[in-house]
Design a protein around this motif. Structure first.
Motif, PDB file in Angstrom:
ATOM      1  N   HIS A   8      35.899  35.843  37.851  1.00 14.51           N
ATOM      2  CA  HIS A   8      36.625  36.973  37.272  1.00 14.51           C
ATOM      3  C   HIS A   8      35.703  37.560  36.192  1.00 14.51           C
ATOM      4  O   HIS A   8      34.646  36.981  35.900  1.00 14.51           O
TER       5      HIS A   8
ATOM      6  N   LYS B 122      36.058  39.472  40.857  1.00 12.71           N
ATOM      7  CA  LYS B 122      37.487  39.675  41.066  1.00 12.71           C
ATOM      8  C   LYS B 122      38.063  40.736  40.136  1.00 12.71           C
ATOM      9  O   LYS B 122      37.393  41.214  39.239  1.00 12.71           O
ATOM     10  N   GLY B 123      39.313  41.059  40.358  1.00  6.76           N
ATOM     11  CA  GLY B 123      40.012  42.074  39.575  1.00  6.76           C
ATOM     12  C   GLY B 123      40.262  43.291  40.454  1.00  6.76           C
ATOM     13  O   GLY B 123      39.787  43.343  41.590  1.00  6.76           O
TER      14      GLY B 123
ATOM     15  N   GLY C 150      45.049  44.482  47.708  1.00  7.15           N
ATOM     16  CA  GLY C 150      45.355  43.728  46.490  1.00  7.15           C
ATOM     17  C   GLY C 150      46.202  44.583  45.566  1.00  7.15           C
ATOM     18  O   GLY C 150      46.263  45.803  45.716  1.00  7.15           O
TER      19      GLY C 150
ATOM     20  N   PRO D 232      48.488  44.572  41.404  1.00  7.45           N
ATOM     21  CA  PRO D 232      48.586  43.915  40.096  1.00  7.45           C
ATOM     22  C   PRO D 232      49.573  42.755  40.059  1.00  7.45           C
ATOM     23  O   PRO D 232      49.565  41.979  39.098  1.00  7.45           O
TER      24      PRO D 232
ATOM     25  N   MET E 112      49.140  40.332  41.635  1.00 10.61           N
ATOM     26  CA  MET E 112      48.244  39.185  41.783  1.00 10.61           C
ATOM     27  C   MET E 112      47.634  38.751  40.449  1.00 10.61           C
ATOM     28  O   MET E 112      46.837  37.811  40.413  1.00 10.61           O
ATOM     29  N   ALA E 113      47.990  39.437  39.382  1.00  9.06           N
ATOM     30  CA  ALA E 113      47.524  39.017  38.064  1.00  9.06           C
ATOM     31  C   ALA E 113      48.429  37.901  37.562  1.00  9.06           C
ATOM     32  O   ALA E 113      49.253  38.084  36.669  1.00  9.06           O
ATOM     33  N   SER E 114      48.309  36.719  38.195  1.00  6.19           N
ATOM     34  CA  SER E 114      49.084  35.565  37.743  1.00  6.19           C
ATOM     35  C   SER E 114      48.306  34.295  38.062  1.00  6.19           C
ATOM     36  O   SER E 114      47.488  34.269  38.993  1.00  6.19           O
ATOM     37  N   GLY E 115      48.523  33.261  37.272  1.00  2.00           N
ATOM     38  CA  GLY E 115      47.756  32.016  37.365  1.00  2.00           C
ATOM     39  C   GLY E 115      47.789  31.427  38.766  1.00  2.00           C
ATOM     40  O   GLY E 115      48.839  31.384  39.400  1.00  2.00           O
ATOM     41  N   GLY E 116      46.639  31.002  39.247  1.00  2.13           N
ATOM     42  CA  GLY E 116      46.560  30.345  40.549  1.00  2.13           C
ATOM     43  C   GLY E 116      46.058  31.246  41.662  1.00  2.13           C
ATOM     44  O   GLY E 116      45.663  30.761  42.726  1.00  2.13           O
TER      45      GLY E 116
ATOM     46  N   LEU F  39      42.156  32.204  46.401  1.00  5.67           N
ATOM     47  CA  LEU F  39      40.993  32.908  46.964  1.00  5.67           C
ATOM     48  C   LEU F  39      39.895  31.904  47.340  1.00  5.67           C
ATOM     49  O   LEU F  39      39.313  31.983  48.428  1.00  5.67           O
TER      50      LEU F  39
HETATM   51  N1  LIG Z   1      45.399  44.131  39.278  1.00  4.79           N
HETATM   52  C1  LIG Z   1      44.915  43.495  40.350  1.00  4.79           C
HETATM   53  N2  LIG Z   1      44.664  44.166  41.487  1.00  4.79           N
HETATM   54  C2  LIG Z   1      44.155  43.524  42.560  1.00  4.79           C
HETATM   55  N3  LIG Z   1      43.856  42.205  42.585  1.00  4.79           N
HETATM   56  C3  LIG Z   1      44.080  41.495  41.479  1.00  4.79           C
HETATM   57  C4  LIG Z   1      44.619  42.088  40.316  1.00  4.79           C
HETATM   58  N4  LIG Z   1      44.734  41.128  39.371  1.00  4.79           N
HETATM   59  C5  LIG Z   1      44.291  39.987  39.915  1.00  4.79           C
HETATM   60  N5  LIG Z   1      43.900  40.192  41.192  1.00  4.79           N
HETATM   61  C6  LIG Z   1      43.306  39.204  42.103  1.00  4.79           C
HETATM   62  O1  LIG Z   1      43.926  37.940  41.926  1.00  4.79           O
HETATM   63  C7  LIG Z   1      42.951  36.906  41.797  1.00  4.79           C
HETATM   64  C8  LIG Z   1      43.007  36.352  40.362  1.00  4.79           C
HETATM   65  O2  LIG Z   1      41.997  35.424  40.179  1.00  4.79           O
HETATM   66  P1  LIG Z   1      41.745  34.708  38.763  1.00  4.79           P
HETATM   67  O3  LIG Z   1      41.615  35.746  37.700  1.00  4.79           O
HETATM   68  O4  LIG Z   1      40.633  33.757  38.952  1.00  4.79           O
HETATM   69  O5  LIG Z   1      43.107  33.959  38.527  1.00  4.79           O
HETATM   70  P2  LIG Z   1      43.400  32.415  38.239  1.00  4.79           P
HETATM   71  O6  LIG Z   1      42.254  31.875  37.448  1.00  4.79           O
HETATM   72  O7  LIG Z   1      44.636  32.462  37.436  1.00  4.79           O
HETATM   73  O8  LIG Z   1      43.563  31.765  39.541  1.00  4.79           O
HETATM   74  C9  LIG Z   1      41.615  37.572  42.144  1.00  4.79           C
HETATM   75  O9  LIG Z   1      41.359  37.498  43.517  1.00  4.79           O
HETATM   76  C10 LIG Z   1      41.848  39.010  41.720  1.00  4.79           C
HETATM   77  O10 LIG Z   1      40.996  39.916  42.377  1.00  4.79           O
END
Ligand SMILES: Nc1ncnc2c1ncn2[C@@H]1O[C@H](COP(=O)(O)OP(=O)(O)O)[C@@H](O)[C@H]1O
Ligand SMILES: NC(=O)C1=CN([C@@H]2O[C@H](COP(=O)(O)OP(=O)(O)OC[C@H]3O[C@@H](n4cnc5c(N)ncnc54)[C@H](OP(=O)(O)O)[C@@H]3O)[C@@H](O)[C@H]2O)[C@@H](O)CC1
Ligand SMILES: [K+]
Length: 489
Positions: free
Chosen positions: A362, A399-400, A418, A420, A422-426, A431
């Motif tokens: 990330h 990522k992001g 993808g 937002p 997906m902005a959560s732990g795990g 991935l």
């Molecule tokens: N706003 C977003 N839009 C698209 N994908 C997102 C977004 N936020 C998080 N993700 C995706 O979710 C995953 C988050 O990974 P990471 O930040 O390592 O989380 P963690 O460490 O909590 O597992 C990545 O694949 C990232 O691209």
């Protein structure tokens, strides 16, 4: 045929414009007229009932496109007002000419006075690919006023304030409902902070001849959905790869469990987990299909490494003595490997080339890998991903929002899937699992990175049909199978 998937930088766009203008029946005036007309058609298509429009016109050629649109709208009977910064009248010869034609036709224009006239649609023609610094003063106020108005905004070429090459937003920027890009799609509108500003997107090539693109590779591509062959009827688990997930220091068992479950749902034939003893029972309760192994010292990892086709190294690994030992043993095996989470931090502390690996940082981890900071990574996500690939030699998923996939010698890809939620732990652990699964099934690092990131994003989008807030990695994993099925011949 140009599409929104082939992404170009500004130098390429300017060269393409030059090539188009070298054609016998095209010059720069023709292109600007076509841009303004295409934008007008786009406005009609999206807002057919609009009667009053305001066009914000900047000093350069982006403003020129706006003056052309204003003239078409006026000719069609709309109530049109062009608003320009009082300190910045049209400056380029083309913009001056188009502003003159609009004025000659009796069009209404005024200098910005602090408030915008009421309109059903606002057209943003302040800055395009020529933006070279954050807007300030009067232009910043115009952008803020447009954003504060309740009317939708149609952005011409680029939402003003967006860095069209890097996806960064250096200051205030237009929030567009729709952006129509000219000639070719801009690399900076596909990733990072820009994504919140572009709205829906379209492309008008301005009928630039296809020959202009000859020998012109795009700077990046939107990652296409992967294609997987149907499994042979007589297939068996031994044909679909064996993933070994390594991690789960004391107190961090969840991460490795998520990676293992995701590797199974990614289609791996077998998944083993090397973790601290206390996590094995939890793993087997949650996912009895995985094989859990208590590994207390690095030497215990050897037999597991021998049986693995690919590794998911790092989820919950920690950074202590145990972590170091497993990290070194795993990398020494030379197996195809996803390097994630704490393994990336260990790698940043002891850098080395890893040509067979997929690194999944990330932005914070990316900064550590580059010895930079998160804000710098986010200012140019393509450059950051490519610099990590160049430094460490493997494939990279930065990522992001708009994840960027890079590898030495490859055209970078960017995800359009993808969300937002997906902005959560795990989510990152999930991935790692899916990419490791594809590596174990024989995919090369760049293809595994690209296909795995796409599947992960698509599964996230399927899961988000029930809502974004509250979406868990476990929900996403539950949709991986459907995402793979969509991509299977
Ligand atoms: N706003 C977003 N839009 C698209 N994908 C997102 C977004 N936020 C998080 N993700 C995706 O979710 C995953 C988050 O990974 P990471 O930040 O390592 O989380 P963690 O460490 O909590 O597992 C990545 O694949 C990232 O691209
Ligand atoms: N390429 C193509 O094929 C085609 C391109 N076309 C169109 O041309 C557009 C590009 O036009 P462009 O080059 O004139 O640049 P543009 O975006 O208008 O801005 C430059 C002006 O803004 C100024 N300026 C910059 N930043 C600023 C800031 N923060 N705050 C204040 N001022 C700032 C800068 O001033 P300066 O930096 O010199 O002070 C300069 O005057 C392109 O996006 C597309 O719409 C189409 O018509 C046809 C096909
Ligand atoms: K614009």
């Amino acid at each position: 045929m140009q599409s929104l998937s082939a992404l170009y930088d500004n130098a390429a766009l300017r060269e393409l414009e030059k090539r188009a203008c070298a054609e016998p029946d095209i010059d720069d005036t023709t292109l600007m007229r076509r841009a303004g007309q295409a934008a007008w058609r786009c406005l009609l298509e999206h807002w057919p009932n609009a009667r009053r429009i305001v066009v914000l016109a900047g000093p350069g050629n982006n403003g020129g496109d706006g003056w052309v649109l204003a003239r078409h709208a006026r000719d069609s009977g709309l109530d049109v007002c062009v608003v320009h910064p009082s300190s910045m009248p049209p400056r380029t010869p083309l913009a001056m000419r188009m502003a003159g034609e609009y004025a000659d036709a009796g069009g209404r224009a005024e200098a910005f006075s602090g408030v915008l006239p009421v309109a059903e649609v606002i057209v943003d023609a302040l800055f395009g690919i020529g933006l070279d610094r954050a807007p300030e003063g009067e232009t910043a106020s115009m952008i803020a006023a447009a954003n504060a108005a309740s009317s939708p905004i149609l952005a011409l070429d680029v939402p003003s304030g967006i860095d069209s090459e890097r996806g960064a937003v250096p200051g205030v920027a237009i929030f567009a409902a729709h952006t129509i890009q000219f000639i070719a799609a801009h690399i900076g509108l596909a990733t990072g902070a820009a994504l919140d500003h572009v709205g829906s997107r379209s492309l008008s090539t301005l009928d630039a001849p296809a020959a202009c693109f000859d020998g012109f590779a795009p700077k990046a591509e939107v990652a296409a959905s992967p294609r997987f062959p149907r499994r042979a009827r007589d297939s068996h688990k031994g044909r679909h790869g064996h993933v070994l997930a390594i991690g789960g220091e004391h107190g961090y068992g969840g991460a490795i469990l998520i990676a293992a479950e995701s590797a199974l749902r990614g289609g791996a034939g077998l998944v083993s987990v090397a973790t601290r003893a206390e996590h094995v029972a939890a793993l087997l309760t949650r996912r009895p299909e995985a094989m859990g192994h208590a590994v207390e010292v690095a030497v215990d990892l050897q037999p597991l490494l021998e049986h693995a086709d690919a590794l998911a190294l790092g989820p919950g690994l920690g950074r202590g003595e145990w972590s170091h030992g497993l990290f070194e043993a795993a990398l020494a095996s030379g197996k195809p490997c996803v390097v994630d989470a704490d393994a990336l931090n260990l790698l940043a502390a002891a850098p080395r080339p890893l040509p067979g690996a997929v690194l999944t940082p990330h932005p914070g981890e990316a900064a550590r890998l580059l010895g930079s900071d998160t804000a710098s990574v986010q200012r140019d996500r393509y450059a950051a991903a490519e610099a990590i690939a160049a430094r460490y030699g493997g494939a990279v998923v930065l990522k992001g929002a708009g994840s960027v996939i890079a590898a030495p010698g490859r055209t970078s890809r960017v995800l359009a899937v993808g969300n937002p939620g997906m902005a959560s732990g795990g989510m990152g652990d999930a991935l790692s699992g899916v990419i490791a699964s594809l590596l174990a099934q024989g995919a090369a690092p760049f293809e595994a990175a690209s296909a795995g990131a796409w599947l992960h994003g698509r599964a996230g989008d399927l899961a988000a049909r029930d809502g974004e807030a509250g979406l868990l990695a476990g929900d996403l994993i539950g949709h991986l199978r459907a995402a793979i099925a969509e991509c299977t011949a």
